[in-house]
Design a protein around this motif. Structure first.
Motif, PDB file in Angstrom:
ATOM      1  N   LYS A 190      32.353  39.381  34.240  1.00  0.00           N
ATOM      2  CA  LYS A 190      32.959  38.057  34.322  1.00  0.00           C
ATOM      3  C   LYS A 190      34.393  38.144  33.818  1.00  0.00           C
ATOM      4  O   LYS A 190      34.651  38.725  32.771  1.00  0.00           O
ATOM      5  N   LEU A 191      35.312  37.563  34.553  1.00  0.00           N
ATOM      6  CA  LEU A 191      36.693  37.533  34.121  1.00  0.00           C
ATOM      7  C   LEU A 191      36.835  36.600  32.929  1.00  0.00           C
ATOM      8  O   LEU A 191      36.058  35.658  32.764  1.00  0.00           O
ATOM      9  N   LEU A 192      37.833  36.833  32.087  1.00  0.00           N
ATOM     10  CA  LEU A 192      38.044  35.980  30.919  1.00  0.00           C
ATOM     11  C   LEU A 192      38.263  34.529  31.318  1.00  0.00           C
ATOM     12  O   LEU A 192      37.818  33.617  30.641  1.00  0.00           O
ATOM     13  N   VAL A 246      36.181  31.237  29.804  1.00  0.00           N
ATOM     14  CA  VAL A 246      36.809  30.080  29.172  1.00  0.00           C
ATOM     15  C   VAL A 246      36.372  28.807  29.881  1.00  0.00           C
ATOM     16  O   VAL A 246      36.021  27.817  29.247  1.00  0.00           O
ATOM     17  N   GLU A 247      36.350  28.820  31.212  1.00  0.00           N
ATOM     18  CA  GLU A 247      35.939  27.640  31.964  1.00  0.00           C
ATOM     19  C   GLU A 247      34.490  27.293  31.687  1.00  0.00           C
ATOM     20  O   GLU A 247      34.146  26.136  31.523  1.00  0.00           O
TER      21      GLU A 247
END
Length: 78
Positions: free
Chosen positions: A38-40, A44-45
């Motif tokens: 998972k991308l950062l 955050v979202e």
């Protein structure tokens, strides 16, 4: 051997860039890379979308200073 947790940037051509602590000596090192898929931005979202629980304060009165909450006291073997 040293474990370092940092944020890395991966480019389209598969190159990775990461900031390391200054105490790592210059030169070639054997490294192990673990990629969280998972991308950062996604993380955050997803954290922002989670509902937070709201707990109300519940007064229980004063606690005696003679009481201890050490693990040994709570789980005493009788």
């Amino acid at each position: 051997m040293k474990t370092i947790e940092t944020i890395a940037t991966v480019t389209k051509d598969g190159k990775i860039t990461a900031q390391l602590p200054l105490d790592i000596p210059e030169g070639e090192h054997q490294v192990v890379i673990v990629i969280d898929e998972k991308l950062l931005v996604e993380k955050v979202e997803s954290k922002e979308n989670k509902m937070l629980f709201k707990f109300s304060a519940y007064p229980v009165g004063l606690v005696s200073e003679s009481l201890t909450f050490r693990r040994e006291d709570l789980y005493a073997n009788d």
